[in-house]
Motif scaffolding. Structure first.
Motif, PDB file in Angstrom:
ATOM      1  N   SER A 236      -9.859 -33.548   8.257  1.00  0.00           N
ATOM      2  CA  SER A 236     -11.326 -34.098   7.976  1.00  0.00           C
ATOM      3  C   SER A 236     -12.277 -33.191   8.990  1.00  0.00           C
ATOM      4  O   SER A 236     -11.664 -32.659   9.814  1.00  0.00           O
ATOM      5  N   GLU A 237     -13.596 -33.410   8.750  1.00  0.00           N
ATOM      6  CA  GLU A 237     -14.327 -32.767   9.744  1.00  0.00           C
ATOM      7  C   GLU A 237     -14.391 -33.263  11.247  1.00  0.00           C
ATOM      8  O   GLU A 237     -14.277 -32.318  12.036  1.00  0.00           O
ATOM      9  N   GLN A 238     -14.082 -34.695  11.459  1.00  0.00           N
ATOM     10  CA  GLN A 238     -13.585 -35.063  12.511  1.00  0.00           C
ATOM     11  C   GLN A 238     -12.425 -34.728  13.384  1.00  0.00           C
ATOM     12  O   GLN A 238     -12.482 -34.239  14.478  1.00  0.00           O
ATOM     13  N   GLU A 239     -11.561 -34.497  12.514  1.00  0.00           N
ATOM     14  CA  GLU A 239     -10.401 -34.179  13.047  1.00  0.00           C
ATOM     15  C   GLU A 239     -10.142 -32.504  13.637  1.00  0.00           C
ATOM     16  O   GLU A 239      -9.720 -32.163  14.667  1.00  0.00           O
ATOM     17  N   ALA A 240     -10.953 -31.758  12.612  1.00  0.00           N
ATOM     18  CA  ALA A 240     -11.272 -30.393  13.207  1.00  0.00           C
ATOM     19  C   ALA A 240     -11.966 -30.355  14.364  1.00  0.00           C
ATOM     20  O   ALA A 240     -11.624 -29.287  15.427  1.00  0.00           O
ATOM     21  N   GLU A 241     -13.084 -31.125  14.712  1.00  0.00           N
ATOM     22  CA  GLU A 241     -13.850 -30.904  15.782  1.00  0.00           C
ATOM     23  C   GLU A 241     -12.843 -31.317  17.046  1.00  0.00           C
ATOM     24  O   GLU A 241     -13.050 -30.742  17.906  1.00  0.00           O
ATOM     25  N   GLU A 242     -12.010 -32.306  16.710  1.00  0.00           N
ATOM     26  CA  GLU A 242     -11.037 -32.810  17.654  1.00  0.00           C
ATOM     27  C   GLU A 242     -10.118 -31.729  18.007  1.00  0.00           C
ATOM     28  O   GLU A 242      -9.766 -31.607  19.378  1.00  0.00           O
ATOM     29  N   LYS A 243      -9.522 -30.912  17.055  1.00  0.00           N
ATOM     30  CA  LYS A 243      -8.702 -29.845  17.401  1.00  0.00           C
ATOM     31  C   LYS A 243      -9.162 -28.846  18.352  1.00  0.00           C
ATOM     32  O   LYS A 243      -8.461 -27.970  18.964  1.00  0.00           O
ATOM     33  N   LEU A 244     -10.591 -28.595  17.948  1.00  0.00           N
ATOM     34  CA  LEU A 244     -11.393 -27.447  18.617  1.00  0.00           C
ATOM     35  C   LEU A 244     -12.005 -27.899  19.956  1.00  0.00           C
ATOM     36  O   LEU A 244     -12.809 -27.028  20.545  1.00  0.00           O
ATOM     37  N   SER A 245     -11.972 -29.185  20.423  1.00  0.00           N
ATOM     38  CA  SER A 245     -12.832 -29.669  21.386  1.00  0.00           C
ATOM     39  C   SER A 245     -12.253 -29.339  22.765  1.00  0.00           C
ATOM     40  O   SER A 245     -13.347 -29.352  23.743  1.00  0.00           O
ATOM     41  N   HIS A 246     -11.148 -28.527  22.745  1.00  0.00           N
ATOM     42  CA  HIS A 246     -10.916 -27.720  24.337  1.00  0.00           C
ATOM     43  C   HIS A 246     -11.445 -26.623  24.482  1.00  0.00           C
ATOM     44  O   HIS A 246     -11.393 -26.082  25.661  1.00  0.00           O
ATOM     45  N   LEU A 247     -12.012 -25.989  23.485  1.00  0.00           N
ATOM     46  CA  LEU A 247     -12.675 -24.762  23.724  1.00  0.00           C
ATOM     47  C   LEU A 247     -13.893 -24.871  24.394  1.00  0.00           C
ATOM     48  O   LEU A 247     -14.696 -25.632  24.435  1.00  0.00           O
ATOM     49  N   GLY A 248     -14.024 -23.689  25.054  1.00  0.00           N
ATOM     50  CA  GLY A 248     -15.377 -23.555  25.952  1.00  0.00           C
ATOM     51  C   GLY A 248     -16.416 -23.020  25.075  1.00  0.00           C
ATOM     52  O   GLY A 248     -16.306 -23.170  23.773  1.00  0.00           O
ATOM     53  N   PRO A 249     -17.815 -22.756  25.627  1.00  0.00           N
ATOM     54  CA  PRO A 249     -18.759 -22.393  25.184  1.00  0.00           C
ATOM     55  C   PRO A 249     -18.711 -21.003  24.164  1.00  0.00           C
ATOM     56  O   PRO A 249     -17.894 -20.198  24.557  1.00  0.00           O
ATOM     57  N   GLU A 250     -19.560 -20.963  23.194  1.00  0.00           N
ATOM     58  CA  GLU A 250     -19.282 -19.772  22.726  1.00  0.00           C
ATOM     59  C   GLU A 250     -20.231 -18.679  23.304  1.00  0.00           C
ATOM     60  O   GLU A 250     -21.487 -19.067  23.903  1.00  0.00           O
ATOM     61  N   PRO A 251     -19.892 -17.472  23.573  1.00  0.00           N
ATOM     62  CA  PRO A 251     -20.500 -16.602  24.437  1.00  0.00           C
ATOM     63  C   PRO A 251     -21.802 -16.048  24.031  1.00  0.00           C
ATOM     64  O   PRO A 251     -22.302 -15.504  24.855  1.00  0.00           O
ATOM     65  N   LEU A 252     -22.054 -16.025  22.740  1.00  0.00           N
ATOM     66  CA  LEU A 252     -23.317 -15.505  22.385  1.00  0.00           C
ATOM     67  C   LEU A 252     -24.423 -16.595  21.981  1.00  0.00           C
ATOM     68  O   LEU A 252     -25.340 -16.023  21.556  1.00  0.00           O
ATOM     69  N   ILE A 253     -24.158 -17.669  22.271  1.00  0.00           N
ATOM     70  CA  ILE A 253     -25.236 -18.776  21.755  1.00  0.00           C
ATOM     71  C   ILE A 253     -26.221 -18.775  22.793  1.00  0.00           C
ATOM     72  O   ILE A 253     -26.078 -18.508  24.152  1.00  0.00           O
ATOM     73  N   ASN A 254     -27.445 -19.202  22.422  1.00  0.00           N
ATOM     74  CA  ASN A 254     -28.542 -19.203  23.480  1.00  0.00           C
ATOM     75  C   ASN A 254     -28.426 -20.092  24.594  1.00  0.00           C
ATOM     76  O   ASN A 254     -28.788 -19.938  25.748  1.00  0.00           O
ATOM     77  N   SER A 255     -27.546 -21.132  24.357  1.00  0.00           N
ATOM     78  CA  SER A 255     -27.371 -22.147  25.413  1.00  0.00           C
ATOM     79  C   SER A 255     -26.503 -21.717  26.483  1.00  0.00           C
ATOM     80  O   SER A 255     -26.522 -22.041  27.732  1.00  0.00           O
ATOM     81  N   LEU A 256     -25.730 -20.598  26.371  1.00  0.00           N
ATOM     82  CA  LEU A 256     -24.925 -19.744  27.320  1.00  0.00           C
ATOM     83  C   LEU A 256     -25.955 -18.993  28.057  1.00  0.00           C
ATOM     84  O   LEU A 256     -25.744 -17.699  28.079  1.00  0.00           O
ATOM     85  N   THR A 257     -26.713 -19.487  29.079  1.00  0.00           N
ATOM     86  CA  THR A 257     -27.736 -18.809  29.752  1.00  0.00           C
ATOM     87  C   THR A 257     -26.921 -17.919  30.874  1.00  0.00           C
ATOM     88  O   THR A 257     -25.932 -18.409  31.066  1.00  0.00           O
ATOM     89  N   LEU A 258     -27.628 -17.046  31.627  1.00  0.00           N
ATOM     90  CA  LEU A 258     -27.141 -16.625  32.542  1.00  0.00           C
ATOM     91  C   LEU A 258     -26.951 -17.273  33.730  1.00  0.00           C
ATOM     92  O   LEU A 258     -25.737 -17.453  34.371  1.00  0.00           O
ATOM     93  N   ASN A 259     -27.722 -18.402  33.746  1.00  0.00           N
ATOM     94  CA  ASN A 259     -27.427 -19.430  35.050  1.00  0.00           C
ATOM     95  C   ASN A 259     -26.287 -20.302  34.618  1.00  0.00           C
ATOM     96  O   ASN A 259     -25.534 -20.818  35.421  1.00  0.00           O
ATOM     97  N   TYR A 260     -26.132 -20.691  33.394  1.00  0.00           N
ATOM     98  CA  TYR A 260     -25.059 -21.516  32.791  1.00  0.00           C
ATOM     99  C   TYR A 260     -23.625 -20.770  33.141  1.00  0.00           C
ATOM    100  O   TYR A 260     -22.760 -21.379  33.713  1.00  0.00           O
TER     101      TYR A 260
END
Length: 269
Positions: free
Chosen positions: A118-142
Motif C-alpha cells: 500500500s502507499e503507506q507501507e511503501a512510505e514506511e519502508k523508505l522512511s529511513h532514507l535521508g533527503p534527496e540530494p537534488l531537491i530545493n529543500s536540501l539547501t547549502l545551509n541544511y
C-alpha cells in the motif's frame, strides 16, 4: 549497483513507455523476488494501470490505479529492459510484466526485489532514507547542518542512505574528485570551505550523471542512445592505474569499509 542517476534515468524513460498503460500479464520466475504468493501478487496487479513511476533514493515506485505501489530495488547486478518478445535479452528473467505486446523484463534480481505495498507501507519502508540530494529543500545551509553531525570517513558518509539518499560507490568517488577532497578523509578534518565545495560538487555530478543516462550501459530499450553515457565521463571510478584527466597522476583504488574507493592521490587533498 544502480544509483540515483541510473534510477532517475529508468524513471524518465519508463514513464515515457508505460505510464497510463495496463498490465496485461505477469510471469514470476523467481518467487523470492516478490513479497507475496505469486497467485495473490498476480491477482492484485493484473489489469492495473500504471499511473506513473517515481523515484526515492535508489528505489523506483510504480504507482498503480488502486493506490498500491510496486516498490523496486535493483540492488547489485539488477537492471531492466523494455521491448518485444523478439528483443528479449539473453539473460535470466526473474520477473516479466507485459503491456500488450511489450514486456518489461526485470533481470539480475538475485538480491533485488519487486514488492507490492500500500502507499503507506511503501512510505514506511523508505522512511529511513535521508533527503534527496537534488531537491530545493536540501539547501547549502541544511547540508552544512546535517554533515556537522557526521563523523568518520567521507566515503562512508556519502554512501550512507540515511544521510543522503541515492549515492553509492560510483558517484561518491566522482563527487569527491570533483570537489578535490580525498574520500578517505575524516569529516572532522574537512573545513567549511571544503564542505561548501562538496555540496556544489554533489549536485553538479549527480545532475551530470542524470543528463548522460548514468554509468550502467545496459540499454533500457532497443535503440536507446541515452543510457550509460556517463560511463565514459567518469573521472576516477573504475579507472585504477589510468591517468588522472586533471593532473596526470595514476588513479588509485583502495578498500574502505569493504567498498572499492577510487581517487587521485595528487589532486585530492
Amino acid at each position: 549497483m544502480p544509483e540515483l542517476p541510473e534510477m532517475e534515468n529508468y524513471k524518465i524513460l519508463l514513464n515515457q513507455k508505460i505510464a497510463g498503460k495496463n498490465i496485461t500479464d505477469i510471469q514470476i520466475n523467481r518467487e523470492k523476488s516478490i513479497n507475496l504468493n505469486p497467485e495473490i501478487f498476480k491477482r492484485k496487479v493484473l489489469q492495473q494501470k500504471v499511473i506513473s513511476i517515481n523515484r526515492r533514493g535508489k528505489h523506483l515506485l510504480f504507482q498503480l490505479q488502486t493506490g498500491q505501489v510496486l516498490l523496486l530495488h535493483l540492488m547489485l547486478g539488477g537492471w531492466m529492459f523494455f521491448g518485444l518478445e523478439s528483443e528479449r535479452p539473453k539473460r535470466t528473467i526473474q520477473v516479466q510484466i507485459s503491456f500488450g505486446d511489450f514486456q518489461l523484463y526485470f533481470i539480475g534480481l538475485r538480491l533485488g526485489y519487486l514488492h507490492l505495498y500500500s502507499e503507506q507501507e511503501a512510505e514506511e519502508k523508505l522512511s529511513h532514507l535521508g533527503p534527496e540530494p537534488l531537491i530545493n529543500s536540501l539547501t547549502l545551509n541544511y547540508f552544512l547542518e546535517i554533515i556537522e553531525h557526521k563523523h568518520g570517513r567521507l566515503k562512508t558518509t556519502l554512501i550512507d542512505q540515511e544521510f543522503i539518499a541515492g549515492i553509492g560507490n560510483c558517484y561518491s568517488a566522482e563527487i569527491c574528485f570533483h570537489a578535490g577532497i580525498l574520500p578517505l578523509k575524516d569529516i572532522d578534518h574537512i573545513k567549511e570551505p571544503e564542505r561548501i565545495r562538496l555540496y556544489h560538487s554533489l549536485r553538479s555530478v549527480l545532475q551530470e550523471g542524470i543528463k548522460y543516462g548514468g554509468y550502467m550501459d545496459n540499454p533500457v530499450f532497443k535503440g536507446d542512445t541515452i543510457t550509460g553515457g556517463f560511463n565514459m565521463r567518469c573521472q576516477v571510478y573504475d579507472r585504477e592505474g589510468k591517468r588522472c584527466n586533471r593532473c596526470g597522476a595514476n588513479i588509485v583504488n583502495e578498500i574502505i569499509s569493504s567498498r572499492k574507493t577510487f581517487y587521485c592521490p595528487n589532486c585530492q587533498m
